[in-house]
Write a protein that holds these residues in place. Structure first.
Motif, PDB file in Angstrom:
ATOM      1  N   CYS A  15       0.757  -1.224   0.074  1.00  0.00           N
ATOM      2  CA  CYS A  15      -0.088   0.007   0.122  1.00  0.00           C
ATOM      3  C   CYS A  15       0.954   1.189  -0.026  1.00  0.00           C
ATOM      4  O   CYS A  15       0.692   2.450  -0.771  1.00  0.00           O
ATOM      5  N   ASP A  16       1.852   1.201   0.614  1.00  0.00           N
ATOM      6  CA  ASP A  16       2.668   2.379   1.059  1.00  0.00           C
ATOM      7  C   ASP A  16       3.522   2.508  -0.410  1.00  0.00           C
ATOM      8  O   ASP A  16       3.427   3.806  -0.772  1.00  0.00           O
ATOM      9  N   GLU A  17       4.232   1.684  -1.029  1.00  0.00           N
ATOM     10  CA  GLU A  17       4.646   1.810  -2.172  1.00  0.00           C
ATOM     11  C   GLU A  17       3.608   2.286  -3.488  1.00  0.00           C
ATOM     12  O   GLU A  17       4.006   3.247  -4.259  1.00  0.00           O
ATOM     13  N   PHE A  45      -2.421  -1.532  -9.430  1.00  0.00           N
ATOM     14  CA  PHE A  45      -2.564  -2.116  -8.123  1.00  0.00           C
ATOM     15  C   PHE A  45      -2.713  -3.579  -8.245  1.00  0.00           C
ATOM     16  O   PHE A  45      -2.356  -4.024  -7.338  1.00  0.00           O
ATOM     17  N   TYR A  46      -3.150  -4.139  -9.539  1.00  0.00           N
ATOM     18  CA  TYR A  46      -3.104  -5.720  -9.569  1.00  0.00           C
ATOM     19  C   TYR A  46      -1.632  -6.226  -9.779  1.00  0.00           C
ATOM     20  O   TYR A  46      -1.061  -7.361  -9.176  1.00  0.00           O
ATOM     21  N   GLN A  47      -0.925  -5.391 -10.775  1.00  0.00           N
ATOM     22  CA  GLN A  47       0.595  -5.863 -10.658  1.00  0.00           C
ATOM     23  C   GLN A  47       1.464  -5.997  -9.804  1.00  0.00           C
ATOM     24  O   GLN A  47       2.207  -7.059  -9.638  1.00  0.00           O
ATOM     25  N   ILE A  48       1.293  -4.882  -8.697  1.00  0.00           N
ATOM     26  CA  ILE A  48       2.170  -5.116  -7.569  1.00  0.00           C
ATOM     27  C   ILE A  48       1.494  -6.090  -6.375  1.00  0.00           C
ATOM     28  O   ILE A  48       2.425  -6.141  -5.372  1.00  0.00           O
ATOM     29  N   TYR A  53      -5.869  -9.355  -2.951  1.00  0.00           N
ATOM     30  CA  TYR A  53      -6.624  -9.258  -1.804  1.00  0.00           C
ATOM     31  C   TYR A  53      -7.991  -8.742  -1.922  1.00  0.00           C
ATOM     32  O   TYR A  53      -8.759  -8.668  -0.974  1.00  0.00           O
ATOM     33  N   VAL A  54      -8.369  -8.329  -3.148  1.00  0.00           N
ATOM     34  CA  VAL A  54      -9.774  -8.000  -3.573  1.00  0.00           C
ATOM     35  C   VAL A  54     -10.713  -8.907  -4.418  1.00  0.00           C
ATOM     36  O   VAL A  54     -11.731  -8.804  -4.341  1.00  0.00           O
ATOM     37  N   LEU A  55      -9.730  -9.747  -5.142  1.00  0.00           N
ATOM     38  CA  LEU A  55     -10.504 -10.678  -5.944  1.00  0.00           C
ATOM     39  C   LEU A  55     -10.819 -11.741  -5.217  1.00  0.00           C
ATOM     40  O   LEU A  55     -10.234 -12.476  -4.284  1.00  0.00           O
ATOM     41  N   PRO A  56     -12.113 -12.494  -5.657  1.00  0.00           N
ATOM     42  CA  PRO A  56     -12.540 -13.577  -5.031  1.00  0.00           C
ATOM     43  C   PRO A  56     -11.534 -14.780  -5.355  1.00  0.00           C
ATOM     44  O   PRO A  56     -10.758 -14.847  -6.360  1.00  0.00           O
ATOM     45  N   VAL A  57     -11.428 -15.832  -4.332  1.00  0.00           N
ATOM     46  CA  VAL A  57     -10.312 -16.711  -4.401  1.00  0.00           C
ATOM     47  C   VAL A  57     -10.491 -17.599  -6.033  1.00  0.00           C
ATOM     48  O   VAL A  57      -9.758 -17.920  -6.743  1.00  0.00           O
TER      49      VAL A  57
END
Length: 91
Positions: A15-17, A45-48, A53-57
């Motif tokens: 998040c900080d990065e 956001f997705y690449q790093i 953490y927000v996508l369903p399993v």
């Protein structure tokens, strides 16, 4: 501030990065006015690694406790000083 259960240190670092890279006062103002973020911000956001953490399993996400998602949301909000459009997809 909340205390995450599972991946707290990793979430905080990512998040900080991410926030240091994108959350300038000018960008945040523009995003709030346009009610959206540029595609490259979502992609990064997705690449790093934050996107998992927000996508369903079932879609490739990580099974983390709800509190970890809330912790990430809180951290992004603190950096931005506002709620951003990307955050509505998180919970």
């Amino acid at each position: 501030m909340m205390k995450p259960i599972k991946d707290g240190d990793k979430i905080a670092q990512l998040c900080d990065e991410f926030c240091e890279r994108y959350f300038t006062e000018e960008n945040i103002k523009q995003w709030c006015e346009s009610e959206g973020l540029p595609r490259r911000v979502y992609q990064d956001f997705y690449q790093i690694g934050l996107g998992k953490y927000v996508l369903p399993v079932i879609a490739g996400g990580v099974d983390v406790p709800f509190i970890d998602r809330a912790y990430m949301l809180e951290r992004l909000t603190r950096h931005a000083g506002a709620t951003l459009p990307i955050q509505t997809d998180m919970l």
